[in-house]
Design a protein around this motif. Structure first.
Motif, PDB file in Angstrom:
ATOM      1  N   SER A 321     -38.037  22.020 -35.151  1.00  0.00           N
ATOM      2  CA  SER A 321     -39.476  22.228 -35.417  1.00  0.00           C
ATOM      3  C   SER A 321     -40.337  21.382 -34.484  1.00  0.00           C
ATOM      4  CB  SER A 321     -39.802  21.928 -36.882  1.00  0.00           C
ATOM      5  OG  SER A 321     -39.523  20.584 -37.212  1.00  0.00           O
ATOM      6  N   CYS A 345     -45.212  24.498 -38.215  1.00  0.00           N
ATOM      7  CA  CYS A 345     -44.137  23.631 -37.713  1.00  0.00           C
ATOM      8  C   CYS A 345     -44.098  22.288 -38.446  1.00  0.00           C
ATOM      9  CB  CYS A 345     -44.283  23.393 -36.214  1.00  0.00           C
ATOM     10  SG  CYS A 345     -43.782  24.786 -35.203  1.00  0.00           S
ATOM     11  N   VAL A 348     -42.550  22.896 -41.811  1.00  0.00           N
ATOM     12  CA  VAL A 348     -41.092  23.022 -41.689  1.00  0.00           C
ATOM     13  C   VAL A 348     -40.456  21.648 -41.464  1.00  0.00           C
ATOM     14  CG1 VAL A 348     -39.226  23.945 -40.246  1.00  0.00           C
ATOM     15  CG2 VAL A 348     -41.154  25.409 -40.870  1.00  0.00           C
ATOM     16  N   TYR A 349     -41.066  20.872 -40.587  1.00  0.00           N
ATOM     17  CA  TYR A 349     -40.571  19.509 -40.321  1.00  0.00           C
ATOM     18  C   TYR A 349     -40.532  18.698 -41.621  1.00  0.00           C
ATOM     19  CZ  TYR A 349     -40.619  14.664 -38.683  1.00  0.00           C
ATOM     20  OH  TYR A 349     -40.338  13.333 -38.497  1.00  0.00           O
TER      21      TYR A 349
END
Length: 460
Positions: A321, A345, A348-349
């Motif tokens: 990510s 992102c 997701v991280y």
């Protein structure tokens, strides 16, 4: 004489320090947007205001572990709760930048102490079968505290009320102070002090009488092996070294893979890619919700999947990510597409971090050190963690100014790859083992290595 309280309340109040830890570290992410304007901060003074708490965290982590080995876990948490309350009021009422920085450092003393003591207290109170889940409760409370901070930031963003944002931390601080008066001391610490009857009484209450004598015998055996050692003398022993390497390595990598740049500077990151202040803070609320949900999942699965697999899975997801985030921002600039890619992102991280490196590192730090130096060992790991956090947080605004956000996220992605290699080669699984079994395995591995290092004729 303390009132008898249920296991659920013991674990809740034991982990409440984690909520304060999360709130006080997360609240600055939104507050700094308005502090910067109100107090005319430069990029360096912005970094100092954000990271000054971390200097206090290092001091708190360094002294609280050793203090808890001498005075007990409960008394030192009570001291930390008092400092939480003082720090919250001091930051809310600060008349200028330097007073704000001072009280952020005071607050850091409590946050650093909580980072050391809460997972240690929970791991020592928990039965082996669910120790990972209960120790992870600390991280769930941290993430809940961060989400609460993001929501409070959003609610007060319309009036730019950064003083309210910082001051509300007084309420959970007071709750922790009151709650800890009714909680028992760690039975493992009590046995170390020779207070067997008190330890037995607490274990009988918490375990409903099941397996108590076996657990006491196991703790006594570990104590017997340590009776001539303890303190800094034992920290230097060769057999403890692998635990120190793993503890410091996990603590440092948790920071240099970029987790707190996301938590502290998420609104700043969002404004850099084109979002307004309120929208940026609202974006962090979404990230905070992801945080809490995924951490709750981690609590449920950590004792089934294990610590090491979760760390490796997390590394893979986080690094990917970060690489995507860095490359997309480098190619597209501050566009609407880049803004949404950044939000996705980072979510997701955070999801992978919350599943793995968030809870697992603190669980493992509370497990891997022998009882006689568990407080000192947790302190060393926490100091390493906060020092790395300080360096990353202090330099992040200036590094973004110098190199751009895309380059920084790619660098953190590379750190994630290095962390994957470290876990693969250095970290052993602790799932399903009692704290005393983990310690005995550490001793036995050292003895085996010593035998292998001897000249062949001496082994006969």
């Amino acid at each position: 004489m303390k009132l008898k309280v249920s296991n659920g309340l013991i674990y809740f109040f034991g982990a409440l320090g984690g909520l304060l830890f999360g709130y006080d570290t997360g609240v600055i992410s939104g507050a700094i947007l308005f502090i910067k304007k109100d107090l005319n901060l430069t990029s360096w003074t912005e970094g100092i205001v954000v990271s000054s708490i971390l200097l206090g965290c290092m001091i708190g982590a360094a002294i609280s572990g050793g203090l808890s080995d001498r005075l007990g876990r409960r008394k030192v948490v009570l001291m930390a709760a008092t400092i939480f309350c003082i720090g919250a009021l001091g930051t809310a009422l600060a008349p200028n930048t330097w007073v704000l920085i001072f009280f952020r450092m005071v607050l850091g003393l409590a946050v650093g102490s909580a980072s050391t003591l809460v997972p240690m207290y929970l791991s020592e109170m928990a039965p082996t079968a669910i120790r990972g889940a209960l120790s992870s409760l600390n991280q769930l409370m941290i993430m809940t505290g961060i989400l609460l901070a993001y929501i409070v930031n959003y609610l007060f963003s319309s009036i730019e009320g950064w003083r309210w944002m910082l001051g509300i931390a007084f309420i959970p601080g007071l709750l922790l102070l009151i709650g800890m008066f009714f909680l028992p001391e760690s039975p493992r610490w009590l046995l170390k002090q020779g207070r067997e009857n008190e330890a037995r009484s607490i274990l009988n209450q918490m375990r409903k009488g099941r397996g108590v004598e076996e657990e006491i015998d196991e703790i006594k055996l570990a104590n017997q092996l340590e009776q001539e050692q303890g303190g800094w003398k034992e920290v230097k022993e060769r057999w403890v070294r692998p635990a120190l390497i793993v503890g410091i390595g996990l603590a440092v990598f948790q920071q240099i893979i970029g987790c707190n740049t996301v938590l502290y500077y998420a609104p700043t990151t969002f404004t850099n890619v084109g979002l307004g202040a309120s929208a940026a803070i609202l974006g962090t609320v979404g990230i905070g919700i992801v945080n809490v949900i995924i951490t709750a999942i981690a609590v449920m699965i950590i004792d089934k999947v294990g610590r090491k697999p979760l760390l490796l899975i997390g590394n893979a997801g986080m690094s990917i990510s970060l690489f995507v985030l860095g490359i997309v921002n480098a190619l597209s600039g501050p566009t609407a597409a880049a803004s949404w890619t950044t939000v996705i992102c980072l979510a997701v991280y955070i999801a992978f971090f919350s599943l793995s490196w968030g809870p697992v590192v603190w669980v493992m730090l509370s497990e891997i050190f022998p009882l006689s130096i568990r407080g000192i060992g947790m302190g060393i790991g926490s100091v390493a963690n906060w020092l790395s956090n300080l360096i990353v947080s202090l330099t992040f605004p200036k590094l973004i100014e110098q190199f751009g956000i895309s380059t920084m996220f790619i660098v953190y992605g590379i750190m994630g790859v290095l962390a994957f290699l470290f876990v693969s080669t250095k970290v052993s699984e602790t799932k399903g083992k009692s704290l005393e079994q983990i310690e005995l395995e550490l001793r036995n591995k050292s003895l085996e290595k010593n035998r292998m290092d001897m000249p062949h004729f001496l082994n006969k």
